[in-house]
Write an enzyme that holds these catalytic residues in place. Structure first.
Site, mmCIF file in Angstrom:
data_model
loop_
_atom_site.group_PDB
_atom_site.id
_atom_site.type_symbol
_atom_site.label_atom_id
_atom_site.label_comp_id
_atom_site.label_asym_id
_atom_site.label_seq_id
_atom_site.Cartn_x
_atom_site.Cartn_y
_atom_site.Cartn_z
ATOM 1 N N TYR A 1 0.854 -1.117 -0.131
ATOM 2 C CA TYR A 1 -0.052 -0.058 0.114
ATOM 3 C C TYR A 1 0.792 1.157 -0.134
ATOM 4 C CZ TYR A 1 -4.379 -2.371 0.269
ATOM 5 O OH TYR A 1 -5.629 -3.025 0.223
ATOM 6 N N GLU B 1 -8.878 -6.952 4.691
ATOM 7 C CA GLU B 1 -7.894 -7.882 4.265
ATOM 8 C C GLU B 1 -7.125 -8.784 5.457
ATOM 9 O OE1 GLU B 1 -5.429 -5.762 1.445
ATOM 10 O OE2 GLU B 1 -7.227 -5.150 0.462
ATOM 11 N N TYR C 1 -14.854 -17.282 -5.854
ATOM 12 C CA TYR C 1 -13.818 -17.608 -6.811
ATOM 13 C C TYR C 1 -12.579 -18.035 -6.245
ATOM 14 C CZ TYR C 1 -12.786 -12.720 -5.939
ATOM 15 O OH TYR C 1 -12.318 -11.597 -5.537
ATOM 16 N N GLN D 1 -9.029 -15.030 -12.354
ATOM 17 C CA GLN D 1 -9.918 -15.445 -11.164
ATOM 18 C C GLN D 1 -11.006 -16.402 -11.862
ATOM 19 O OE1 GLN D 1 -9.317 -11.722 -10.947
ATOM 20 N NE2 GLN D 1 -7.951 -12.573 -9.633
ATOM 21 N N SER E 1 -14.501 -18.714 -11.066
ATOM 22 C CA SER E 1 -15.625 -19.310 -9.981
ATOM 23 C C SER E 1 -15.651 -20.603 -9.697
ATOM 24 C CB SER E 1 -17.106 -18.639 -10.328
ATOM 25 O OG SER E 1 -17.037 -17.397 -10.616
ATOM 26 N N GLY F 1 -24.209 -17.576 -20.523
ATOM 27 C CA GLY F 1 -22.696 -18.270 -20.802
ATOM 28 C C GLY F 1 -21.998 -18.970 -19.781
ATOM 29 N N PRO G 1 -20.726 -19.821 -10.811
ATOM 30 C CA PRO G 1 -20.817 -19.451 -9.811
ATOM 31 C C PRO G 1 -22.377 -20.042 -9.379
ATOM 32 C CG PRO G 1 -20.823 -17.389 -10.657
ATOM 33 C CD PRO G 1 -20.406 -18.608 -11.662
HETATM 34 C C1 LIG Z 1 -14.554 -12.718 -9.997
HETATM 35 C C2 LIG Z 1 -14.373 -13.473 -11.206
HETATM 36 C C3 LIG Z 1 -14.803 -14.663 -11.582
HETATM 37 C C4 LIG Z 1 -14.627 -15.223 -12.870
HETATM 38 N N1 LIG Z 1 -15.090 -16.493 -13.248
HETATM 39 C C5 LIG Z 1 -14.847 -17.147 -14.410
HETATM 40 C C6 LIG Z 1 -15.252 -18.572 -14.768
HETATM 41 O O1 LIG Z 1 -15.994 -18.944 -13.968
HETATM 42 N N2 LIG Z 1 -15.105 -18.968 -15.769
HETATM 43 C C7 LIG Z 1 -14.435 -18.236 -16.851
HETATM 44 O O2 LIG Z 1 -14.292 -18.739 -17.963
HETATM 45 N N3 LIG Z 1 -13.829 -16.841 -16.591
HETATM 46 C C8 LIG Z 1 -13.962 -16.151 -15.284
HETATM 47 N N4 LIG Z 1 -13.572 -15.024 -14.952
HETATM 48 C C9 LIG Z 1 -12.745 -14.595 -16.149
HETATM 49 C C10 LIG Z 1 -11.625 -14.838 -16.226
HETATM 50 O O3 LIG Z 1 -10.815 -14.345 -15.093
HETATM 51 C C11 LIG Z 1 -10.459 -14.181 -17.305
HETATM 52 O O4 LIG Z 1 -10.566 -13.039 -17.361
HETATM 53 C C12 LIG Z 1 -10.940 -15.066 -18.703
HETATM 54 O O5 LIG Z 1 -10.516 -16.362 -18.529
HETATM 55 C C13 LIG Z 1 -10.062 -14.216 -19.882
HETATM 56 O O6 LIG Z 1 -8.711 -14.515 -19.322
HETATM 57 P P1 LIG Z 1 -7.793 -14.860 -20.547
HETATM 58 O O7 LIG Z 1 -6.369 -14.679 -19.951
HETATM 59 O O8 LIG Z 1 -8.240 -15.964 -21.338
HETATM 60 O O9 LIG Z 1 -7.821 -13.582 -21.301
HETATM 61 P P2 LIG Z 1 -6.911 -12.074 -21.577
HETATM 62 O O10 LIG Z 1 -5.781 -12.401 -22.235
HETATM 63 O O11 LIG Z 1 -6.962 -11.579 -20.197
HETATM 64 O O12 LIG Z 1 -7.904 -11.321 -22.505
HETATM 65 C C14 LIG Z 1 -9.063 -10.993 -22.144
HETATM 66 C C15 LIG Z 1 -9.942 -10.104 -23.052
HETATM 67 O O13 LIG Z 1 -9.216 -9.053 -23.514
HETATM 68 C C16 LIG Z 1 -8.875 -8.983 -24.946
HETATM 69 N N5 LIG Z 1 -7.835 -8.332 -24.819
HETATM 70 C C17 LIG Z 1 -6.420 -8.838 -24.761
HETATM 71 N N6 LIG Z 1 -5.612 -7.936 -25.140
HETATM 72 C C18 LIG Z 1 -5.970 -6.763 -25.391
HETATM 73 C C19 LIG Z 1 -5.580 -5.330 -25.769
HETATM 74 N N7 LIG Z 1 -4.255 -5.221 -26.027
HETATM 75 N N8 LIG Z 1 -6.301 -4.708 -26.123
HETATM 76 C C20 LIG Z 1 -7.649 -4.714 -25.965
HETATM 77 N N9 LIG Z 1 -8.307 -6.045 -25.546
HETATM 78 C C21 LIG Z 1 -7.386 -7.170 -25.406
HETATM 79 C C22 LIG Z 1 -8.914 -10.507 -25.381
HETATM 80 O O14 LIG Z 1 -9.056 -10.432 -26.450
HETATM 81 C C23 LIG Z 1 -10.008 -11.014 -24.568
HETATM 82 O O15 LIG Z 1 -11.076 -10.757 -24.907
HETATM 83 C C24 LIG Z 1 -13.764 -14.760 -13.830
HETATM 84 C C25 LIG Z 1 -13.411 -13.161 -13.432
HETATM 85 C C26 LIG Z 1 -13.767 -12.637 -12.329
HETATM 86 C C27 LIG Z 1 -13.123 -11.412 -11.973
HETATM 87 C C1 HEM Z 2 -6.296 2.188 -1.329
HETATM 88 C C2 HEM Z 2 -5.641 1.457 -2.065
HETATM 89 C C3 HEM Z 2 -6.258 0.597 -2.979
HETATM 90 C C4 HEM Z 2 -7.376 0.896 -3.793
HETATM 91 C C5 HEM Z 2 -8.558 1.948 -3.569
HETATM 92 C C6 HEM Z 2 -7.485 -0.213 -4.696
HETATM 93 C C7 HEM Z 2 -8.673 -0.412 -5.612
HETATM 94 C C8 HEM Z 2 -8.866 -1.599 -6.127
HETATM 95 C C9 HEM Z 2 -10.110 -1.667 -7.251
HETATM 96 C C10 HEM Z 2 -11.305 -0.896 -7.149
HETATM 97 C C11 HEM Z 2 -9.743 -2.968 -7.733
HETATM 98 C C12 HEM Z 2 -10.829 -3.654 -8.656
HETATM 99 C C13 HEM Z 2 -11.497 -4.479 -7.853
HETATM 100 C C14 HEM Z 2 -12.396 -5.482 -8.762
HETATM 101 O O1 HEM Z 2 -12.107 -6.347 -9.404
HETATM 102 O O2 HEM Z 2 -13.730 -5.094 -8.719
HETATM 103 C C15 HEM Z 2 -8.553 -3.346 -7.469
HETATM 104 C C16 HEM Z 2 -8.091 -4.616 -7.923
HETATM 105 C C17 HEM Z 2 -6.539 -4.814 -7.795
HETATM 106 N N1 HEM Z 2 -5.712 -4.280 -6.855
HETATM 107 FE FE1 HEM Z 2 -5.985 -2.641 -5.859
HETATM 108 N N2 HEM Z 2 -6.339 -1.080 -4.543
HETATM 109 C C18 HEM Z 2 -5.504 -0.354 -3.666
HETATM 110 C C19 HEM Z 2 -4.247 -0.987 -3.290
HETATM 111 C C20 HEM Z 2 -3.549 -2.074 -4.012
HETATM 112 C C21 HEM Z 2 -2.469 -2.327 -3.621
HETATM 113 C C22 HEM Z 2 -1.547 -1.864 -2.613
HETATM 114 C C23 HEM Z 2 -1.993 -3.383 -4.353
HETATM 115 C C24 HEM Z 2 -0.968 -4.144 -4.533
HETATM 116 C C25 HEM Z 2 0.039 -3.979 -5.327
HETATM 117 C C26 HEM Z 2 -3.026 -3.671 -5.381
HETATM 118 C C27 HEM Z 2 -3.508 -4.425 -6.277
HETATM 119 C C28 HEM Z 2 -4.414 -4.706 -7.112
HETATM 120 C C29 HEM Z 2 -4.364 -5.723 -8.180
HETATM 121 C C30 HEM Z 2 -3.441 -6.718 -8.683
HETATM 122 C C31 HEM Z 2 -5.904 -5.790 -8.534
HETATM 123 C C32 HEM Z 2 -6.497 -6.811 -9.872
HETATM 124 C C33 HEM Z 2 -6.412 -6.277 -10.903
HETATM 125 C C34 HEM Z 2 -6.776 -7.197 -12.046
HETATM 126 O O3 HEM Z 2 -7.340 -8.125 -11.813
HETATM 127 O O4 HEM Z 2 -6.848 -6.487 -13.141
HETATM 128 N N3 HEM Z 2 -4.015 -2.796 -5.100
HETATM 129 N N4 HEM Z 2 -7.869 -2.508 -6.568
#
Ligand SMILES: Cc1cc2nc3c(=O)[nH]c(=O)nc-3n(C[C@H](O)[C@H](O)[C@H](O)COP(=O)(O)OP(=O)(O)OC[C@H]3O[C@@H](n4cnc5c(N)ncnc54)[C@H](O)[C@@H]3O)c2cc1C
Ligand code: HEM
Length: 435
Positions: free
Chosen positions: A95, A137, A188, A205, A207, A304, A309
C-alpha cells in the site's frame, strides 16, 4: 480521520481529478510498474492495457473522497476489493508503493493546485482508505488459516461442457493431499500459471462451479475468442520471440503480438490431466447467504460461462437438501453448459422451475445477443421470478449488458436492489459501473 478543513481541500479537488481520471491512471500505473516491475506479477496486463483496472482504482478513491462523511455507503464496494486483493495475496506493505505513485499522479494532474496542504489532506484520505482495506484483508487472511498464498493443485479431470469444447471444467485436487476448506457457493479462486513467451506470472479468477468438497474443487473455463483484441497494440509484458527475450526492455512489446485470451486458451489447450497449477484460497463477496430462512425463494439468472458460480449455488442447495423454491434462468448462445444436469435436478425437485434461452446469433454478434435477452426476459412470468414473495433472493451473473438488462427488469417489477446480487467476470463491480 480528516478534519473539516482537510475534508474541504480533498472535496474541492475532486472535480479536477475526475476530469483527468484517464491521465491519472496512465501516469500512476506506468510509473509504478516501471519502477516496480515485480508488480506485473499481480496485475492483469489486459486490464491495465485497456485502462479498466486504473479506472476502477481511481474511481473508487474519488468515490471514497466524495463520501468521506458517509463512508458506510461504500462498504459493499470495499468488500469486493478486499476480497479480490485477498485472492491475489496483496500485502499491507504494498500500500505504501501504491499510495506514493497515486499521489504523484494526482500532483501531475493538479499542478500548482496541489499545495502542501492539499497533498497532506489527500495523503490522509488515501491512508484512511488503505487502513480500511488492509484491516479487512487482515481479517480475511486470518480466516484462510493454514492456506497462505499459493497452493499447488493437480488436474484430476478435464471435461468439455459444450459440444464445441469452448467451455471446459477442470476438477482440481490439492497436491499436498490435505483436506480443502469449505467455501461459500458463488466464490472464486485465483489461478496462477506461467505462459511460454510471457515475462510475468499470469493470474486470473475463476468461480468455483461445484458444491464445496473436502477433496477437490471444480472450475469451468470458457475459451476467450479475443473478439475485442486490438492486434495492433502488443502488450508490454510480452517476449514472444526468442529474439525479444534477449533484447533490452525497450524492445519488449514491439515484436509480434501474443494471441488473445492468454490464460483461458492455455488452460484449455495446454493443461491436461496430471498437470499442476497454483490457486489461492476461495474468496469473493458474491455468494449464497448461509444464514437465511430456507423458505425464501432463490432466483438464479446467468448467461454463458457465468453460469459457473450459480452452478455451485444450485448444487449446494440440492446437496444440503435445502427445500427453498428455486428458479433457474439460463441464457446461452449455443448449447447451455450443465443443461442436462440442471434438468435432471429439476425433474426430482417439484419446487424448482427452469427456463433456458438460446440465441441463434453468431459468436461475433455479442451485442445483439444481449438485446435478445431483453425480449426473453419479458417472457418470464411473475411465478418464474417469484415476484409475489418480498423475500426472494436474486443472483445474477453474465456479461455487463446482460446484467444491466436483468437489473432494469427486476427494478421495474419492484424488486428492491438489496435483494439482488451481481457478479462481474472482470474488474470493477457492476454497481461501480452504474454510479
Ligand atoms: C470474480 C471472477 C470470476 C470469474 N469466473 C470465471 C469463470 O468461472 N469462468 C471463466 O471462463 N472466466 C471467469 N472469469 C474471467 C477470467 O478471470 C478471465 O478474465 C478470462 O478467462 C479471460 O482471461 P484470458 O487470460 O483468457 O484472456 P486475456 O488475455 O486476459 O484477455 C481478455 C480479453 O481482453 C482482450 N484483450 C487482450 N489484449 C487486449 C488488448 N491489447 N486490447 C484490447 N483487448 C485485449 C482479449 O481478446 C480478451 O477478449 C472470472 C473473472 C472474475 C473477476
Ligand atoms: C487504497 C488503495 C487501493 C485501492 C482503492 C484499490 C482499488 C482496487 C480496485 C477498485 C480494484 C478492482 C477490484 C474489482 O475487481 O472489482 C483493485 C484490484 C486490484 N488491486 Fe487494488 N487497490 C488499492 C491498493 C492496492 C495495492 C496496494 C495493490 C498491490 C500491488 C493492489 C493490487 C491490485 C490488483 C493486482 C488488482 C486486480 C487487478 C486485475 O485483476 O486486473 N491494489 N484494486
Amino acid at each position: 480521520m480528516l478534519n473539516a478543513q482537510e475534508t474541504k481541500l480533498v472535496k474541492d479537488t475532486i472535480p479536477a481529478l475526475r476530469q483527468h481520471g484517464e491521465h491519472i491512471s496512465t501516469v500512476f500505473y506506468k510509473t509504478m510498474l516501471r519502477d516496480h516491475p515485480d508488480l506485473h506479477n499481480y496485475f492483469n496486463n489486459v486490464n491495465m492495457h485497456t485502462g479498466k483496472q486504473p479506472r476502477a482504482l481511481t474511481s473508487l478513491i474519488l468515490a471514497f473522497a466524495s463520501n468521506i462523511i458517509n463512508i458506510s455507503e461504500l462498504t459493499p464496494k470495499l468488500e469486493r476489493v478486499a476480497q479480490k486483493h485477498a485472492s491475489l495475496n496483496i500485502q499491507p506493505e504494498q500500500y505504501e508503493i501504491v499510495g506514493r505513485y497515486l499521489l504523484r499522479a494526482f500532483s501531475a494532474v493538479l499542478g500548482p493546485s496541489m499545495t502542501p496542504d492539499v497533498k497532506l489532506a489527500w495523503t490522509k484520505a488515501y491512508w484512511v482508505m488503505a487502513k480500511m482495506l488492509t484491516g479487512r484483508e487482515a481479517h480475511i487472511y486470518r480466516e484462510f488459516e493454514a492456506w497462505k498464498a499459493w497452493r499447488k493443485f493437480m488436474i484430476y479431470d478435464k471435461k468439455n461442457e459444450t459440444i464445441g469444447g469452448s467451455i471446459v471444467s477442470f476438477t482440481l485436487k490439492p497436491v499436498d493431499g490435505k483436506a480443502l476448506p469449505t467455501f461459500l457457493p458463488g466464490q472464486y479462486i485465483t489461478v496462477r500459471i506461467t505462459v511460454p513467451g510471457m515475462k510475468y506470472a499470469q493470474l486470473r479468477q475463476y468461480s468455483l462451479s461445484d458444491a464445496p468438497s473436502p477433496d477437490h474443487y471444480r472450475i469451468t473455463v470458457k475459451r476467450d475468442q479475443g473478439t475485442n483484441w486490438d492486434y495492433l497494440s502488443p502488450r508490454d509484458d510480452m517476449t514472444v520471440s526468442s529474439a525479444a527475450s534477449s533484447a533490452s526492455d525497450s524492445s519488449i512489446g514491439s515484436v509480434q503480438p501474443c494471441r488473445p485470451g492468454i490464460v483461458s486458451n492455455s488452460l484449455i489447450d495446454e493443461f491436461h490431466e496430471g498437470d499442476t497449477l497454483e490457486l489461492t484460497h476461495p474468496s469473493g463477496s458474491f455468494h449464497l447467504n448461509p444464514n437465511v430462512d430456507t423458505s425464501m425463494p432463490l432466483v438464479l439468472i446467468s448467461a454463458g460461462v457465468c453460469v459457473a458460480p450459480l452452478m455451485s449455488i444450485l448444487n449446494t442447495v440440492v446437496e444440503r437438501r435445502i427445500t427453498r423454491p428455486v428458479s433457474w434462468i439460463q441464457a446461452s448462445r449455443h448449447d447451455a453448459p450443465f443443461q442436462a444436469h440442471v434438468e435432471k435436478i429439476a425433474k426430482k425437485h417439484p419446487n424448482m422451475r427452469t427456463k433456458f434461452f438460446k440465441s441463434r446469433l453468431s459468436d461475433s454478434d455479442v451485442l445483439s445477443y444481449t438485446s435478445t435477452f431483453d425480449n426473453d426476459f419479458l417472457s418470464l412470468t411473475a411465478e418464474d421470478l417469484y415476484l409475489s414473495n418480498r423475500m426472494t433472493e436474486y443472483y445474477v451473473c453474465g456479461p455487463e449488458k446482460f446484467m444491466i438488462q436483468a437489473s432494469n427488469h427486476l427494478q421495474r417489477y419492484g424488486v428492491q436492489p438489496e435483494r439482488v446480487q451481481f457478479e462481474i467476470f472482470s474488474v470493477g463491480s457492476f454497481e461501480m459501473a452504474h454510479d
